[in-house]
Design a protein around this motif. Sequence first.
Motif, PDB file in Angstrom:
ATOM      1  N   GLN A 132       0.914  -0.932   0.157  1.00  0.00           N
ATOM      2  CA  GLN A 132      -0.034  -0.104   0.145  1.00  0.00           C
ATOM      3  C   GLN A 132       0.872   1.107  -0.012  1.00  0.00           C
TER       4      GLN A 132
ATOM      5  N   LEU B 179       2.428   1.828  -3.381  1.00  0.00           N
ATOM      6  CA  LEU B 179       1.494   2.326  -4.347  1.00  0.00           C
ATOM      7  C   LEU B 179       1.317   3.819  -4.014  1.00  0.00           C
TER       8      LEU B 179
ATOM      9  N   VAL C  96      -0.028   4.727 -10.801  1.00  0.00           N
ATOM     10  CA  VAL C  96      -0.909   3.572 -10.483  1.00  0.00           C
ATOM     11  C   VAL C  96      -2.286   3.744 -11.174  1.00  0.00           C
TER      12      VAL C  96
ATOM     13  N   ARG D 167      -3.701   0.739 -13.603  1.00  0.00           N
ATOM     14  CA  ARG D 167      -5.043   0.716 -13.714  1.00  0.00           C
ATOM     15  C   ARG D 167      -5.745   0.752 -15.348  1.00  0.00           C
TER      16      ARG D 167
ATOM     17  N   ILE E 105       4.363  -2.105 -10.453  1.00  0.00           N
ATOM     18  CA  ILE E 105       2.862  -1.777 -10.016  1.00  0.00           C
ATOM     19  C   ILE E 105       1.807  -2.751  -9.823  1.00  0.00           C
TER      20      ILE E 105
ATOM     21  N   LEU F  58      -0.276  -4.012  -6.420  1.00  0.00           N
ATOM     22  CA  LEU F  58      -1.847  -4.218  -6.603  1.00  0.00           C
ATOM     23  C   LEU F  58      -2.411  -5.794  -5.947  1.00  0.00           C
TER      24      LEU F  58
END
Length: 105
Positions: free
Chosen positions: A61, A64, A71, A75, A84, A88
Amino acid sequence: MSFAENLKKLPKISHVAALNLLNAAGEQVACIENKAGSQGSLTIYNHLLQTYGLINGEAAQKGLELFAEQVEDERAHPGKHPNIARLLSIVDGAPALRGKHVFAL
């Protein structure tokens, strides 16, 4: 803060040639080398290992947070940033990883 700003505050990695990531059985599952394109990841993972001793949910965490805007890019484009994506997955419950430094000569 941005990814670039966060990197400036972390310990330097010039003495690290690579960082091998190991699963609970001690098997290497990834290697982050000190080369263009992965130095930011190496810097963050090195810091996480120095701070937490392993990459567990809490460390992931924090990682990130340090990767900041990167990040959202991961995504939006899954697989673009595998280091990354690894964090996750750990936040989502994947097993923690240990690290083994390979030092530059």
